[in-house]
Scaffold this motif. Structure first.
Motif, PDB file in Angstrom:
ATOM      1  N   THR A   1       0.827  -1.208   0.000  1.00 48.32           N
ATOM      2  CA  THR A   1       0.000   0.000   0.000  1.00 48.32           C
ATOM      3  C   THR A   1       0.864   1.262   0.000  1.00 48.32           C
ATOM      4  O   THR A   1       0.455   2.299  -0.532  1.00 48.32           O
ATOM      5  CB  THR A   1      -0.941   0.014   1.215  1.00 48.32           C
ATOM      6  N   VAL A   2       2.048   1.200   0.595  1.00 54.25           N
ATOM      7  CA  VAL A   2       2.913   2.388   0.599  1.00 54.25           C
ATOM      8  C   VAL A   2       3.453   2.655  -0.801  1.00 54.25           C
ATOM      9  O   VAL A   2       3.663   3.803  -1.190  1.00 54.25           O
ATOM     10  CB  VAL A   2       4.074   2.221   1.606  1.00 54.25           C
ATOM     11  N   ALA A   3       3.679   1.600  -1.579  1.00 57.59           N
ATOM     12  CA  ALA A   3       4.116   1.774  -2.968  1.00 57.59           C
ATOM     13  C   ALA A   3       2.968   2.282  -3.831  1.00 57.59           C
ATOM     14  O   ALA A   3       3.168   3.109  -4.738  1.00 57.59           O
ATOM     15  CB  ALA A   3       4.653   0.456  -3.513  1.00 57.59           C
ATOM     16  N   MET A   4       1.755   1.793  -3.546  1.00 52.02           N
ATOM     17  CA  MET A   4       0.596   2.243  -4.308  1.00 52.02           C
ATOM     18  C   MET A   4       0.361   3.735  -4.122  1.00 52.02           C
ATOM     19  O   MET A   4      -0.057   4.441  -5.059  1.00 52.02           O
ATOM     20  CB  MET A   4      -0.643   1.448  -3.876  1.00 52.02           C
ATOM     21  N   ALA A   5       0.657   4.234  -2.923  1.00 54.03           N
ATOM     22  CA  ALA A   5       0.485   5.665  -2.662  1.00 54.03           C
ATOM     23  C   ALA A   5       1.396   6.507  -3.548  1.00 54.03           C
ATOM     24  O   ALA A   5       1.061   7.653  -3.901  1.00 54.03           O
ATOM     25  CB  ALA A   5       0.761   5.963  -1.185  1.00 54.03           C
ATOM     26  N   LEU A   6       2.555   5.966  -3.936  1.00 53.40           N
ATOM     27  CA  LEU A   6       3.458   6.677  -4.845  1.00 53.40           C
ATOM     28  C   LEU A   6       3.082   6.450  -6.306  1.00 53.40           C
ATOM     29  O   LEU A   6       3.274   7.333  -7.151  1.00 53.40           O
ATOM     30  CB  LEU A   6       4.902   6.208  -4.620  1.00 53.40           C
ATOM     31  N   ALA A   7       2.558   5.265  -6.626  1.00 55.19           N
ATOM     32  CA  ALA A   7       2.304   4.910  -8.022  1.00 55.19           C
ATOM     33  C   ALA A   7       1.040   5.579  -8.577  1.00 55.19           C
ATOM     34  O   ALA A   7       1.033   6.049  -9.725  1.00 55.19           O
ATOM     35  CB  ALA A   7       2.197   3.393  -8.154  1.00 55.19           C
ATOM     36  N   GLN A   8      -0.040   5.610  -7.805  1.00 55.29           N
ATOM     37  CA  GLN A   8      -1.316   6.108  -8.323  1.00 55.29           C
ATOM     38  C   GLN A   8      -1.247   7.536  -8.866  1.00 55.29           C
ATOM     39  O   GLN A   8      -1.792   7.826  -9.935  1.00 55.29           O
ATOM     40  CB  GLN A   8      -2.398   5.989  -7.240  1.00 55.29           C
ATOM     41  N   PRO A   9      -0.595   8.489  -8.167  1.00 55.78           N
ATOM     42  CA  PRO A   9      -0.535   9.851  -8.721  1.00 55.78           C
ATOM     43  C   PRO A   9       0.227   9.957 -10.045  1.00 55.78           C
ATOM     44  O   PRO A   9       0.086  10.966 -10.755  1.00 55.78           O
ATOM     45  CB  PRO A   9       0.196  10.642  -7.613  1.00 55.78           C
ATOM     46  N   LYS A  10       1.012   8.965 -10.383  1.00 57.65           N
ATOM     47  CA  LYS A  10       1.781   9.003 -11.620  1.00 57.65           C
ATOM     48  C   LYS A  10       0.944   8.601 -12.839  1.00 57.65           C
ATOM     49  O   LYS A  10       1.386   8.747 -13.966  1.00 57.65           O
ATOM     50  CB  LYS A  10       2.994   8.061 -11.520  1.00 57.65           C
ATOM     51  N   ILE A  11      -0.267   8.089 -12.617  1.00 57.50           N
ATOM     52  CA  ILE A  11      -1.126   7.648 -13.732  1.00 57.50           C
ATOM     53  C   ILE A  11      -1.947   8.849 -14.192  1.00 57.50           C
ATOM     54  O   ILE A  11      -3.073   9.078 -13.728  1.00 57.50           O
ATOM     55  CB  ILE A  11      -2.032   6.477 -13.304  1.00 57.50           C
ATOM     56  N   ALA A  12      -1.408   9.615 -15.120  1.00 57.42           N
ATOM     57  CA  ALA A  12      -2.078  10.814 -15.621  1.00 57.42           C
ATOM     58  C   ALA A  12      -3.012  10.477 -16.781  1.00 57.42           C
ATOM     59  O   ALA A  12      -4.148  10.977 -16.846  1.00 57.42           O
ATOM     60  CB  ALA A  12      -1.041  11.851 -16.061  1.00 57.42           C
ATOM     61  N   GLU A  13      -2.558   9.649 -17.722  1.00 58.55           N
ATOM     62  CA  GLU A  13      -3.366   9.231 -18.870  1.00 58.55           C
ATOM     63  C   GLU A  13      -3.435   7.702 -18.863  1.00 58.55           C
ATOM     64  O   GLU A  13      -2.543   7.034 -19.398  1.00 58.55           O
ATOM     65  CB  GLU A  13      -2.751   9.729 -20.181  1.00 58.55           C
ATOM     66  N   PRO A  14      -4.479   7.137 -18.269  1.00 62.77           N
ATOM     67  CA  PRO A  14      -4.542   5.679 -18.102  1.00 62.77           C
ATOM     68  C   PRO A  14      -4.352   4.892 -19.401  1.00 62.77           C
ATOM     69  O   PRO A  14      -3.685   3.849 -19.398  1.00 62.77           O
ATOM     70  CB  PRO A  14      -5.940   5.457 -17.519  1.00 62.77           C
ATOM     71  N   ARG A  15      -4.923   5.361 -20.514  1.00 63.33           N
ATOM     72  CA  ARG A  15      -4.849   4.610 -21.762  1.00 63.33           C
ATOM     73  C   ARG A  15      -3.427   4.486 -22.292  1.00 63.33           C
ATOM     74  O   ARG A  15      -3.126   3.590 -23.081  1.00 63.33           O
ATOM     75  CB  ARG A  15      -5.724   5.272 -22.838  1.00 63.33           C
ATOM     76  N   ASN A  16      -2.568   5.370 -21.877  1.00 69.34           N
ATOM     77  CA  ASN A  16      -1.178   5.337 -22.333  1.00 69.34           C
ATOM     78  C   ASN A  16      -0.228   4.947 -21.205  1.00 69.34           C
ATOM     79  O   ASN A  16       0.953   5.266 -21.249  1.00 69.34           O
ATOM     80  CB  ASN A  16      -0.763   6.715 -22.885  1.00 69.34           C
ATOM     81  N   THR A  17      -0.748   4.227 -20.225  1.00 66.38           N
ATOM     82  CA  THR A  17       0.061   3.870 -19.056  1.00 66.38           C
ATOM     83  C   THR A  17       0.023   2.365 -18.822  1.00 66.38           C
ATOM     84  O   THR A  17      -1.030   1.735 -18.924  1.00 66.38           O
ATOM     85  CB  THR A  17      -0.459   4.590 -17.784  1.00 66.38           C
ATOM     86  N   VAL A  18       1.176   1.810 -18.510  1.00 65.12           N
ATOM     87  CA  VAL A  18       1.259   0.412 -18.096  1.00 65.12           C
ATOM     88  C   VAL A  18       1.933   0.373 -16.725  1.00 65.12           C
ATOM     89  O   VAL A  18       2.960   1.021 -16.508  1.00 65.12           O
ATOM     90  CB  VAL A  18       2.019  -0.461 -19.121  1.00 65.12           C
ATOM     91  N   VAL A  19       1.317  -0.352 -15.807  1.00 64.95           N
ATOM     92  CA  VAL A  19       1.863  -0.516 -14.461  1.00 64.95           C
ATOM     93  C   VAL A  19       2.303  -1.966 -14.310  1.00 64.95           C
ATOM     94  O   VAL A  19       1.484  -2.883 -14.419  1.00 64.95           O
ATOM     95  CB  VAL A  19       0.827  -0.165 -13.379  1.00 64.95           C
ATOM     96  N   VAL A  20       3.594  -2.162 -14.088  1.00 68.80           N
ATOM     97  CA  VAL A  20       4.149  -3.508 -13.878  1.00 68.80           C
ATOM     98  C   VAL A  20       4.460  -3.640 -12.397  1.00 68.80           C
ATOM     99  O   VAL A  20       5.263  -2.873 -11.852  1.00 68.80           O
ATOM    100  CB  VAL A  20       5.423  -3.719 -14.724  1.00 68.80           C
ATOM    101  N   TRP A  21       3.811  -4.610 -11.746  1.00 72.25           N
ATOM    102  CA  TRP A  21       3.986  -4.790 -10.301  1.00 72.25           C
ATOM    103  C   TRP A  21       4.649  -6.136 -10.068  1.00 72.25           C
ATOM    104  O   TRP A  21       4.059  -7.184 -10.305  1.00 72.25           O
ATOM    105  CB  TRP A  21       2.648  -4.724  -9.587  1.00 72.25           C
ATOM    106  N   ILE A  22       5.893  -6.108  -9.612  1.00 75.43           N
ATOM    107  CA  ILE A  22       6.665  -7.341  -9.433  1.00 75.43           C
ATOM    108  C   ILE A  22       6.742  -7.678  -7.953  1.00 75.43           C
ATOM    109  O   ILE A  22       7.317  -6.919  -7.161  1.00 75.43           O
ATOM    110  CB  ILE A  22       8.088  -7.209 -10.018  1.00 75.43           C
ATOM    111  N   SER A  23       6.161  -8.814  -7.570  1.00 77.27           N
ATOM    112  CA  SER A  23       6.157  -9.213  -6.166  1.00 77.27           C
ATOM    113  C   SER A  23       5.726 -10.669  -6.061  1.00 77.27           C
ATOM    114  O   SER A  23       5.167 -11.235  -7.017  1.00 77.27           O
ATOM    115  CB  SER A  23       5.191  -8.317  -5.371  1.00 77.27           C
ATOM    116  N   ASP A  24       5.979 -11.279  -4.886  1.00 76.83           N
ATOM    117  CA  ASP A  24       5.396 -12.598  -4.628  1.00 76.83           C
ATOM    118  C   ASP A  24       4.015 -12.438  -3.996  1.00 76.83           C
ATOM    119  O   ASP A  24       3.310 -13.417  -3.768  1.00 76.83           O
ATOM    120  CB  ASP A  24       6.305 -13.447  -3.736  1.00 76.83           C
ATOM    121  N   PHE A  25       3.615 -11.170  -3.729  1.00 82.72           N
ATOM    122  CA  PHE A  25       2.280 -10.804  -3.256  1.00 82.72           C
ATOM    123  C   PHE A  25       1.911 -11.429  -1.910  1.00 82.72           C
ATOM    124  O   PHE A  25       0.739 -11.615  -1.611  1.00 82.72           O
ATOM    125  CB  PHE A  25       1.212 -11.131  -4.313  1.00 82.72           C
TER     126      PHE A  25
END
Length: 488
Positions: A396-420
């Motif tokens: 969740t702390v990483a999501m707080a940094l990542a979400q504001p960076k999504i300005a134009e969703p259609r031109n954005t890809v978010v790659v999340w690497i983890s064992d979750f």
């Protein structure tokens, strides 16, 4: 193994070179091969020499014209090949699968004995690793021998040694009779998915048993080290405890490894061009863009048979302009202790995509805290030096940094690497699902290792599957392919 042979008994030496008197039909080549494999098994599970097996194996090796150094556990494969260069070609592809033509003549069986001797050398050197404290020279020798094993299987040296640790390091099962039938040389290519992690586990254990700080403080010893994922992991974990010459040598090893991996990944990425042809932009009318075939075809009606000349009314040019809508790539990497391999690979991969035109790359690393590494994304070496491997996991702390960076969703890809394996699972998944619903492409990645082996939380795996974004887990080439498809 023949019915009369129940183990490495005293009469094994007699059967090594001629027919077993208790079984006149036994082939002497089969007996020789069995002697070599019994010695291999004995040495793998018991470091003490079995005198009968050693003398019998020596008689076999000398009889078939191979050097006795093959039986010396202190001799590396490199040293054997240096003294006998003609053997190098025999080690390459030694354990790769071969078609069985059904022949059973003496030449084939004699060749199997020769291969058994070479196979035993490689397997023994790799899987009977040194005990106690490991020196830089021993590690370098083991890495070299592991490279010969990879070559024998049909892989490039270093190709299999990127997996996570797992399983026993006792080595793959090798029966004295081979893989079937009359006992052909073991085909280990089928075991590649398990061999890779085993090699990685052995290498990691050797690195842990080194006095690494003392080795790094000695330039001569440090020069003997060959960079590997296990070694880089240890260096990154211990970097804050190093200084002076030791720190400089550690940085040199990290940079060398980063450069080697980057060269391989860059080749894969550059195979595709980013951006589709934009036909709304008129082609540039220069000679290098001239479409000669189309020009001739379109002007064929102007052909003059009398003059044997083609009159050209119009020249046609190729479109070269590409649609370059800015694409934003946000890479979020779990830097906890279980994801070191992925952290290294993805840091390097992010730097490569950052070098492509019109691709805006952002890199975030997290454990229980998040760190925006975007300012250093072009330099994976500097990025890795700023990471702190280990600790817990709170996405969740990483999501707080990542979400504001999504300005134009259609031109954005978010790659999340983890064992979750997360602390707050449901809030994190809901925010990931929100990114997916916004129109951005969300790619959950379970592992991006060299071997493709990794563990993923089943709870997340099932929910990502229901969401329509299944977890991508495997070799790093899969992630490269996914990213190129989106950015093209």
């Amino acid at each position: 193994m023949t019915e009369q042979t129940t183990g490495p008994t005293a009469d094994t030496g007699q059967s090594a070179g001629r027919t077993n008197p208790r079984n006149p039909e036994a082939n002497p080549h089969d007996n020789r091969r069995q002697v070599l494999y019994w010695r291999l098994l004995a040495r793998l599970f018991d470091p003490e020499e079995q005198a009968t097996l050693e003398s019998a194996s020596l008689a076999v090796v000398e009889d078939i014209g191979l050097p006795s150094a093959l039986l010396d556990p202190q001799a590396s494969v490199d040293s054997v090949v240096q003294r006998h260069p003609d053997l190098a070609a025999e080690f390459d592809g030694l354990m790769a699968p071969e078609p069985d033509d059904g022949s059973d003549d003496a030449r084939d069986r004699a060749a199997e004995v020769r291969r058994a001797a070479l196979v035993s050398k490689v397997l023994l050197n790799v899987f009977a690793s040194p005990s106690g404290t490991v020196t830089a020279g021993q590690l370098a020798r083991w890495q070299s021998d592991a490279g010969w094993l990879e070559r024998a299987i049909g892989c490039r040296p270093g190709e299999l040694r990127g997996g996570r640790t797992g399983g026993s390091a006792a080595g793959p099962g090798v029966s004295p009779t081979g893989t079937g039938g009359r006992g052909r040389t073991p085909d280990l290519s089928r075991l590649i998915p398990s061999i890779g992690p085993e090699l990685g586990a052995i290498e990691a254990d050797l690195v842990k048993r080194m006095h690494l700080r003392e080795v790094l403080a000695d330039p001569k010893l440090a020069a003997q080290l060959t960079p590997s994922m296990s070694l880089i992991e240890q260096l990154l974990r211990d970097k804050n405890n190093l200084s002076g010459v030791a720190l400089a040598n550690a940085k040199a090893l990290i940079r060398r490894f980063v450069d080697e991996v980057a060269e391989v990944l860059r080749t894969q990425v550059e195979k595709a061009t980013v951006g589709a042809l934009d036909r709304s932009v008129p082609p540039k009318r220069v000679f290098r863009n001239l479409d000669l075939d189309r020009t001739i075809w379109k002007n064929l009606t102007n052909w003059s048979p009398e003059e044997e000349r083609l009159y050209v009314d119009r020249l046609y040019y190729r479109h070269t302009a590409r649609r370059r809508t800015p694409q934003r790539l946000i890479v979020v990497v779990d830097q906890s202790g279980s994801m070191v391999d992925s952290m290294v690979n993805c840091t390097i991969l992010a730097s490569i995509f950052a070098g492509l035109p019109k691709v805006d790359v952002h890199l975030i690393a997290y454990d229980t805290q998040a760190l925006d590494l975007t300012p250093w994304v072009h330099d994976p070496f500097e990025t890795l030096l700023r990471t702190n491997l280990g600790g817990g996991t709170d996405g969740t702390v990483a999501m707080a940094l990542a979400q504001p960076k999504i300005a134009e969703p259609r031109n954005t890809v978010v790659v999340w690497i983890s064992d979750f394996y997360e602390w707050r699972t449901e809030p994190l998944f809901e925010s990931m699902a929100a990114i997916h619903r916004s129109g951005a492409k969300f790619i959950p990645v379970g592992s991006v290792t060299s071997s493709g082996r990794g563990s993923v939380n089943p709870w997340f795996r099932e929910r990502f599957k229901d969401l329509g974004t299944p977890v991508l887990s495997g070799h790093i080439r899969k992630l490269v392919h996914e990213l190129k498809t989106f950015l093209a």
